[in-house]
Write a protein that holds these residues in place. Structure first.
Motif, PDB file in Angstrom:
ATOM      1  N   PHE A 131      20.649 -33.683 -11.170  1.00  0.00           N
ATOM      2  CA  PHE A 131      20.651 -34.443 -12.421  1.00  0.00           C
ATOM      3  C   PHE A 131      22.105 -34.705 -12.824  1.00  0.00           C
ATOM      4  O   PHE A 131      22.893 -33.770 -12.934  1.00  0.00           O
ATOM      5  CB  PHE A 131      19.941 -33.664 -13.518  1.00  0.00           C
ATOM      6  CG  PHE A 131      18.439 -33.609 -13.387  1.00  0.00           C
ATOM      7  CD1 PHE A 131      17.624 -34.133 -14.379  1.00  0.00           C
ATOM      8  CD2 PHE A 131      17.844 -33.042 -12.270  1.00  0.00           C
ATOM      9  CE1 PHE A 131      16.239 -34.080 -14.268  1.00  0.00           C
ATOM     10  CE2 PHE A 131      16.461 -32.985 -12.147  1.00  0.00           C
ATOM     11  CZ  PHE A 131      15.652 -33.505 -13.141  1.00  0.00           C
ATOM     12  N   PHE A 173      11.891 -33.174 -22.362  1.00  0.00           N
ATOM     13  CA  PHE A 173      12.138 -34.540 -22.832  1.00  0.00           C
ATOM     14  C   PHE A 173      13.600 -34.731 -23.224  1.00  0.00           C
ATOM     15  O   PHE A 173      14.172 -35.815 -23.014  1.00  0.00           O
ATOM     16  CB  PHE A 173      11.198 -34.868 -24.005  1.00  0.00           C
ATOM     17  CG  PHE A 173       9.753 -34.690 -23.652  1.00  0.00           C
ATOM     18  CD1 PHE A 173       9.116 -35.598 -22.820  1.00  0.00           C
ATOM     19  CD2 PHE A 173       9.045 -33.591 -24.103  1.00  0.00           C
ATOM     20  CE1 PHE A 173       7.787 -35.421 -22.456  1.00  0.00           C
ATOM     21  CE2 PHE A 173       7.715 -33.406 -23.758  1.00  0.00           C
ATOM     22  CZ  PHE A 173       7.094 -34.322 -22.924  1.00  0.00           C
ATOM     23  N   LEU A 201      15.393 -35.394 -19.942  1.00  0.00           N
ATOM     24  CA  LEU A 201      15.205 -36.757 -19.434  1.00  0.00           C
ATOM     25  C   LEU A 201      16.026 -37.762 -20.239  1.00  0.00           C
ATOM     26  O   LEU A 201      16.601 -38.701 -19.678  1.00  0.00           O
ATOM     27  CB  LEU A 201      13.723 -37.124 -19.453  1.00  0.00           C
ATOM     28  CG  LEU A 201      12.833 -36.269 -18.535  1.00  0.00           C
ATOM     29  CD1 LEU A 201      11.374 -36.700 -18.664  1.00  0.00           C
ATOM     30  CD2 LEU A 201      13.285 -36.351 -17.089  1.00  0.00           C
ATOM     31  N   ARG A 202      16.109 -37.567 -21.550  1.00  0.00           N
ATOM     32  CA  ARG A 202      16.908 -38.468 -22.384  1.00  0.00           C
ATOM     33  C   ARG A 202      18.393 -38.341 -22.073  1.00  0.00           C
ATOM     34  O   ARG A 202      19.142 -39.327 -22.150  1.00  0.00           O
ATOM     35  CB  ARG A 202      16.654 -38.193 -23.868  1.00  0.00           C
ATOM     36  CG  ARG A 202      15.396 -38.824 -24.426  1.00  0.00           C
ATOM     37  CD  ARG A 202      15.378 -38.750 -25.951  1.00  0.00           C
ATOM     38  NE  ARG A 202      15.286 -37.362 -26.416  1.00  0.00           N
ATOM     39  CZ  ARG A 202      14.143 -36.747 -26.678  1.00  0.00           C
ATOM     40  NH1 ARG A 202      13.000 -37.377 -26.510  1.00  0.00           N
ATOM     41  NH2 ARG A 202      14.132 -35.493 -27.109  1.00  0.00           N
ATOM     42  N   THR A 221      19.785 -37.517 -19.197  1.00  0.00           N
ATOM     43  CA  THR A 221      20.115 -37.731 -17.795  1.00  0.00           C
ATOM     44  C   THR A 221      20.351 -39.210 -17.503  1.00  0.00           C
ATOM     45  O   THR A 221      19.515 -40.055 -17.832  1.00  0.00           O
ATOM     46  CB  THR A 221      18.984 -37.215 -16.894  1.00  0.00           C
ATOM     47  OG1 THR A 221      18.816 -35.808 -17.120  1.00  0.00           O
ATOM     48  CG2 THR A 221      19.290 -37.454 -15.427  1.00  0.00           C
ATOM     49  N   ARG A 253      16.934 -43.820 -12.356  1.00  0.00           N
ATOM     50  CA  ARG A 253      16.832 -43.407 -13.752  1.00  0.00           C
ATOM     51  C   ARG A 253      15.597 -42.520 -13.903  1.00  0.00           C
ATOM     52  O   ARG A 253      14.616 -42.673 -13.171  1.00  0.00           O
ATOM     53  CB  ARG A 253      16.683 -44.634 -14.643  1.00  0.00           C
ATOM     54  CG  ARG A 253      17.800 -45.653 -14.513  1.00  0.00           C
ATOM     55  CD  ARG A 253      19.015 -45.270 -15.296  1.00  0.00           C
ATOM     56  NE  ARG A 253      20.014 -46.340 -15.294  1.00  0.00           N
ATOM     57  CZ  ARG A 253      21.187 -46.256 -15.872  1.00  0.00           C
ATOM     58  NH1 ARG A 253      21.533 -45.132 -16.507  1.00  0.00           N
ATOM     59  NH2 ARG A 253      22.037 -47.263 -15.831  1.00  0.00           N
ATOM     60  N   PRO A 254      15.601 -41.609 -14.846  1.00  0.00           N
ATOM     61  CA  PRO A 254      14.465 -40.694 -14.983  1.00  0.00           C
ATOM     62  C   PRO A 254      13.118 -41.389 -15.163  1.00  0.00           C
ATOM     63  O   PRO A 254      12.100 -40.884 -14.686  1.00  0.00           O
ATOM     64  CB  PRO A 254      14.827 -39.874 -16.229  1.00  0.00           C
ATOM     65  CG  PRO A 254      16.306 -39.900 -16.271  1.00  0.00           C
ATOM     66  CD  PRO A 254      16.703 -41.254 -15.752  1.00  0.00           C
ATOM     67  N   ALA A 255      13.101 -42.532 -15.841  1.00  0.00           N
ATOM     68  CA  ALA A 255      11.832 -43.206 -16.104  1.00  0.00           C
ATOM     69  C   ALA A 255      11.332 -44.035 -14.918  1.00  0.00           C
ATOM     70  O   ALA A 255      10.217 -44.558 -14.954  1.00  0.00           O
ATOM     71  CB  ALA A 255      11.962 -44.116 -17.325  1.00  0.00           C
ATOM     72  N   LEU A 278       8.940 -37.631 -11.191  1.00  0.00           N
ATOM     73  CA  LEU A 278       9.757 -36.670 -10.456  1.00  0.00           C
ATOM     74  C   LEU A 278       8.936 -35.573  -9.793  1.00  0.00           C
ATOM     75  O   LEU A 278       9.353 -35.003  -8.785  1.00  0.00           O
ATOM     76  CB  LEU A 278      10.801 -36.058 -11.378  1.00  0.00           C
ATOM     77  CG  LEU A 278      11.884 -37.015 -11.868  1.00  0.00           C
ATOM     78  CD1 LEU A 278      12.732 -36.345 -12.945  1.00  0.00           C
ATOM     79  CD2 LEU A 278      12.758 -37.469 -10.713  1.00  0.00           C
ATOM     80  N   HIS A 290       7.986 -29.108 -12.699  1.00  0.00           N
ATOM     81  CA  HIS A 290       8.742 -30.348 -12.923  1.00  0.00           C
ATOM     82  C   HIS A 290      10.217 -29.978 -12.869  1.00  0.00           C
ATOM     83  O   HIS A 290      10.644 -29.033 -13.552  1.00  0.00           O
ATOM     84  CB  HIS A 290       8.393 -30.952 -14.285  1.00  0.00           C
ATOM     85  CG  HIS A 290       8.905 -32.348 -14.484  1.00  0.00           C
ATOM     86  ND1 HIS A 290      10.246 -32.665 -14.534  1.00  0.00           N
ATOM     87  CD2 HIS A 290       8.237 -33.528 -14.642  1.00  0.00           C
ATOM     88  CE1 HIS A 290      10.387 -33.965 -14.719  1.00  0.00           C
ATOM     89  NE2 HIS A 290       9.191 -34.512 -14.785  1.00  0.00           N
ATOM     90  N   ALA A 296      12.845 -31.097 -14.196  1.00  0.00           N
ATOM     91  CA  ALA A 296      13.569 -31.113 -15.471  1.00  0.00           C
ATOM     92  C   ALA A 296      13.319 -29.848 -16.287  1.00  0.00           C
ATOM     93  O   ALA A 296      14.113 -29.498 -17.161  1.00  0.00           O
ATOM     94  CB  ALA A 296      13.189 -32.348 -16.286  1.00  0.00           C
TER      95      ALA A 296
END
Length: 267
Positions: A111, A125, A128-129, A131, A179-181, A185, A210, A212
């Motif tokens: 990451f 979350f 993810l935001r 990263t 990108r994470p989205a 993953l 997961h 993350a």
């Protein structure tokens, strides 16, 4: 808690073992009363000494994330270590086997943080935001103490691994950043070929469900020590394949599917 002089002495012994490629005895056998807190203090002192000599902190890693490894060591959470600038190698590198004592290679996701992550209360979350990109990674772990104690026949413990900077030795980032989205993953996987044979396969869901999740755990764990995961740092989320011994002549190809591939060889 051992005094600062004791902590410094043990850290210097680990550094000497790394520099001379000569393993020292497992700390869990020579100092069976060594605590987790003392093991982390040894790691911290060792990293600080390396930085005083010119090394630069570039990130962090999470280790022992699989349920199988935690059960084997009798623990219920991962451990962590620090990534330094001289550990980063280029994709396609010809890696001198003699640089290490007993190298093993693992497949992971890394990451790359766009913004800081700080606990307590950090969540998946939040990770993810924060990263910017996730990229495939190969981690080379090494051991400055024998993996099996020659006197007792017993394996390393979590104490040995923590003090040894979680086995940090080298890593390679490669493939295609995402990108994470852009991807689920949990289902990101890899085929690990060594000398043309698939030796390992795995899915990133093997890392605490997961990948993350481990990053959030680390941010919360480090908060107790006043440490923040900083913007621009790399965080290795944990291996999702078995660690394989590497020998001179080995050629490695890790195929991460849509995330691309990483090649390297040991010479």
């Amino acid at each position: 808690m051992r005094d600062a002089a004791d902590i410094a002495r043990i850290a210097e012994a680990l550094d000497q073992a790394e520099r001379t490629r000569t393993p020292m005895r497992q700390l869990s056998k020579s100092m069976p009363d060594l605590s987790l807190a003392e093991a982390y203090a040894i790691q911290e002192h060792w990293v600080q000494a390396k930085c005083a000599a010119g090394a630069i902190v570039k990130g962090h890693k999470i280790g022992l994330t699989s349920r199988a490894m935690q059960t084997l060591l009798g623990i219920d959470e991962p451990d962590y270590g620090v990534l330094l600038d001289d550990m980063f190698l280029e994709p396609g590198a010809a890696i001198p086997r003699a640089r290490f004592i007993a190298p093993k290679l693992e497949v992971e996701l890394a990451f790359l943080l766009r913004s800081p992550l700080k606990g307590p209360g950090c969540t998946l979350f939040d990770v993810l935001r924060a990263t910017e990109y996730i990229v495939p990674a190969l981690e080379i772990i090494d051991s400055r103490t024998p993996r099996v104690d020659p006197e007792t026949g017993m394996g390393k413990t979590i104490i040995d691994n923590i003090a040894d900077n979680a086995g940090n030795a080298a890593l390679i980032l490669g493939g295609s950043p995402v990108r994470p989205a852009q991807i689920d993953l949990r289902w990101s996987g890899a085929l690990l070929h060594v000398n043309g044979t698939i030796e390992e396969t795995g899915l990133a869901a093997g890392v605490l469900g997961h990948p993350a999740t481990g990053i959030a755990w680390l941010a919360n764990k480090l908060a107790a020590h006043g440490v923040t995961l900083e913007a621009g740092e790399v965080v290795l989320a944990g291996a999702f394949t078995r660690a394989l011994d590497m020998r001179a002549g080995d050629q490695v190809h890790a195929d991460f599917g849509r995330l691309g591939s990483i090649f390297c060889r040991f010479v």
